[in-house]
Design an enzyme around this catalytic site. Structure first.
Site, short mmCIF file in Angstrom:
data_model
loop_
_atom_site.label_atom_id
_atom_site.label_comp_id
_atom_site.label_asym_id
_atom_site.label_seq_id
_atom_site.Cartn_x
_atom_site.Cartn_y
_atom_site.Cartn_z
N CYS A 385 0.69 -1.62 0.12
CA CYS A 385 0.23 0.21 0.09
C CYS A 385 0.45 1.54 -0.23
O CYS A 385 1.54 1.78 -1.09
CB CYS A 385 -0.91 0.09 0.82
SG CYS A 385 -2.34 1.01 0.55
N HIS A 510 -3.17 -4.93 0.93
CA HIS A 510 -2.75 -5.87 1.64
C HIS A 510 -2.98 -7.15 1.68
O HIS A 510 -3.82 -7.49 2.47
CB HIS A 510 -3.19 -4.45 3.34
CG HIS A 510 -3.18 -3.48 3.55
ND1 HIS A 510 -2.22 -3.06 3.99
CD2 HIS A 510 -3.62 -2.22 2.82
CE1 HIS A 510 -2.44 -1.81 3.71
NE2 HIS A 510 -2.97 -1.81 3.95
N GLU A 512 -1.14 -9.17 3.76
CA GLU A 512 -1.88 -9.53 4.07
C GLU A 512 -3.09 -10.16 5.45
O GLU A 512 -2.88 -10.68 5.85
CB GLU A 512 -0.84 -8.71 5.38
CG GLU A 512 -1.34 -7.46 5.82
CD GLU A 512 -1.46 -6.47 4.96
OE1 GLU A 512 -0.68 -6.82 3.65
OE2 GLU A 512 -1.20 -5.64 5.43
N1 GLN Z 1 -1.40 6.56 3.59
C1 GLN Z 1 -1.71 5.70 1.88
C2 GLN Z 1 -3.62 6.18 1.41
O1 GLN Z 1 -4.19 6.33 1.13
C3 GLN Z 1 -1.90 4.26 1.75
C4 GLN Z 1 -2.95 4.30 2.90
C5 GLN Z 1 -2.86 2.45 3.44
O2 GLN Z 1 -0.94 2.32 3.56
N2 GLN Z 1 -2.99 1.53 3.96
O3 GLN Z 1 -3.53 5.84 0.48
#
Ligand code: GLN
Length: 541
Positions: A385, A510, A512
């Site tokens: 992410c 994500h 994970e």
């Molecule tokens: N802050 C970033 C976004 O909002 C990444 C979010 C995250 O890593 N879950 O896109």
């Protein structure tokens, strides 16, 4: 055919918090599954937030996300990892959701002429919710974990609803008490706190049938008999819940004590010869690994044990599948930003680097430095992410020669906004449940490392973000050598990028969150294998 009726198991925490109720609930569920029964877990959290989405991981641990986009407590991750099933948002009941429902119903005239009360209105709402989960999932068992401790104000009305339901369901419902048995000095186990805690539960009209005891020492025969005698349970219904080297061992430890047989017999059900062989095999691989890896996780919540729990568990799953001990260590990226510390001083000695998700600018430059270090030293790198977004920033700055490139989350005035808000996010003001959440499909490009890892073209992973790779800069990044290895099926969102050389893959998702002991996340498994391969090559040099 008579309609199938679910059984209900309620797990109550007594005496103190932090005893591992989630892991116990998940372990009980896993045992029932191995006995051939299906289970649907529910967790009640007493806070008045509607969901976990607005909570800080520093205070509450990781925010877990389900396929349907529900942002929930990290215990849901434990259930999914143990039970190998995907849950829906109906399995998460919070104080906030309940009160919202009641108040909305009252405003729309749902209780006309009546005063709305905790009993019966709120308690009826709770009971109906739980029964609906039983009906909809058609599960043999609905397992209800009551967050918090008996005696808390926050869960008192929920426990009252469970008492009422116990009366209505009679032999279809069973209560489990989790407690703590301290020892003052070696061999001196103290059961009195458990007796008092049990008395508190019975004073609420609930009689636990099984008592599970956490403790620093093995539960002695005397302690077991005392608890049995003072808490109105049979000695064989008092269970030892010792500290185990891996949480995945708990179902096996309970099974050695005949847990599921005892539980089933209270509900007049027969065990169906559970088979835990595959699980036992994985646990023994975790406990006696053949290889060892040191992985750096560059996080900002490094002081909080539970802030990155899904990443740590995903590593355990991939490690078990490859017979490896993965030592995950947190590297504080703010230290990397200091001019007197060189990246190699902090990062050499690791076999791979994971840059996890995150929000805000603290430690971000350090994360970019860590990614740069991995790319230059062919150290396997997995970006998750925010990890993908910073991987793109690093590449833009250092390879594609876009000086000052950044994400607009951290720098609104950057000359090269390679990461920017998703178009639909630009008008959103509300904070709760407004990110791009839940499961989204991704189309992988054949011949890429991402495709190799998944072994197929179409995948689905869970998301939680507001920003994305800015399409305006994609061709320039590609020309500079960055590989776009996955996009959303409509082609609009970059979902996966990777480096040509070495093993460096980053995803907007994500992965994970979907990793399970019996089904490790493909990208984590590929990462662990890449780390092992590089380690082998290094030692044979
Ligand atoms: N802050 C970033 C976004 O909002 C990444 C979010 C995250 O890593 N879950 O896109």
């Amino acid at each position: 055919m008579p309609e199938k009726k679910a059984r209900y198991i309620v797990i109550l925490g007594s005496m103190m918090s932090g005893l591992g109720k989630g892991i116990l609930s998940a372990s009980i569920g896993r045992l029932l599954q191995s006995d051939g029964y299906s289970v649907a877990p529910i967790k009640f959290d007493g806070y008045l937030n509607v969901d976990c989405g607005t909570m800080n991981p520093l205070r509450h641990g990781e925010v877990f996300v389900l396929d349907d986009g529900t942002e929930c407590d990290m215990d849901f991750g434990t259930y999914e990892r143990f039970l190998n099933i995907g849950l829906s948002g109906t399995s998460s009941i919070t104080g906030g959701k309940l009160f919202k429902k009641i108040i909305e119903k009252e405003r729309s005239g749902g209780y006309l002429g009546r005063d709305v009360q905790i009993v019966p209105h709120l308690t009826n709402e709770i009971k109906a919710w739980i029964r609906k989960v039983g009906e909809e999932t058609k599960a043999d068992f609905v397992m209800i974990e009551v967050g918090g401790t008996v005696g808390d104000l926050e869960n008192s009305y929920f426990i009252e609803a469970m008492r009422q339901m116990g009366q209505e369901e009679r032999e279809n419902m069973l209560f489990v008490q989790l407690t703590y048995v301290p020892s003052l000095s070696k061999g001196e186990l103290k059961t009195k706190p458990t007796q008092h805690a049990n008395r508190l539960i019975t004073s609420l009209g609930i009689t636990p049938k099984l008592i599970v005891c956490r403790g620093d020492e093995k539960l002695s025969k005397e302690a077991r008999e005392k608890i049995s005698m003072f808490c109105n349970v049979l000695p064989e219904d008092v269970f030892d819940d010792p500290l185990v080297p891996t949480i995945y061992e708990l179902p096996l430890v309970l099974e050695k004590q005949n847990f599921s047989h005892r539980l089933l017999s209270h509900l007049s059900l027969k065990p169906r010869n559970g088979d835990m062989r595959a699980w036992t095999n994985l646990v023994s691989k975790i406990k006696s690994p053949k290889n060892e890896l040191r992985i750096a996780i560059t996080g900002k919540y490094t002081a909080v044990k539970d802030a990155y729990v899904s990443i740590e568990e995903a590593l355990v799953h991939s490690a078990a599948a490859s017979n490896t001990l993965v030592k995950a260590e947190f590297v504080d990226t703010e230290r990397l930003e200091r001019t007197d510390v060189k990246p190699h001083e902090l990062l050499r000695g690791y076999d791979g680097i994971i840059v996890p998700g995150g929000f805000g600018s603290r430690g971000v430059e350090g994360k970019i430095m860590a990614i740069n270090y991995a790319r230059k030293n062919s150290l396997p790198f997995l970006g998750l992410c925010l990890g993908l977004q910073l991987c793109v920033v690093e590449y833009a700055r250092n390879v594609a020669k876009m000086e000052g490139a950044h994400s607009t989350e951290m720098d609104k005035a950057t000359p090269f906004p390679v990461i920017d808000l998703l178009p639909e996010q630009k008008s959103i003001k509300e904070k709760g449940a407004t990110m791009r959440l839940g499961a989204w499909d991704c189309q992988l490009v054949k011949g890429t490392k991402a495709h190799d890892a998944y072994g197929c073209e179409k995948i689905s992973e869970r998301h939680r973000h507001r920003l994305e790779v800015n399409d305006e800069f994609v061709s320039r990044l590609e020309e500079a050598g960055l590989i776009i290895s996955g996009r959303s099926p409509d082609g609009k969102i970059v979902e996966m990028v990777e480096w040509k050389d070495g093993w460096g893959v980053a995803t907007q998702a994500h992965p994970e969150l979907k990793s399970r002991l019996e089904m490790p996340a493909p990208l984590f498994l590929a990462f662990v294998k890449a780390c092992l391969k590089r380690q082998k090559e290094k030692t044979s040099q």
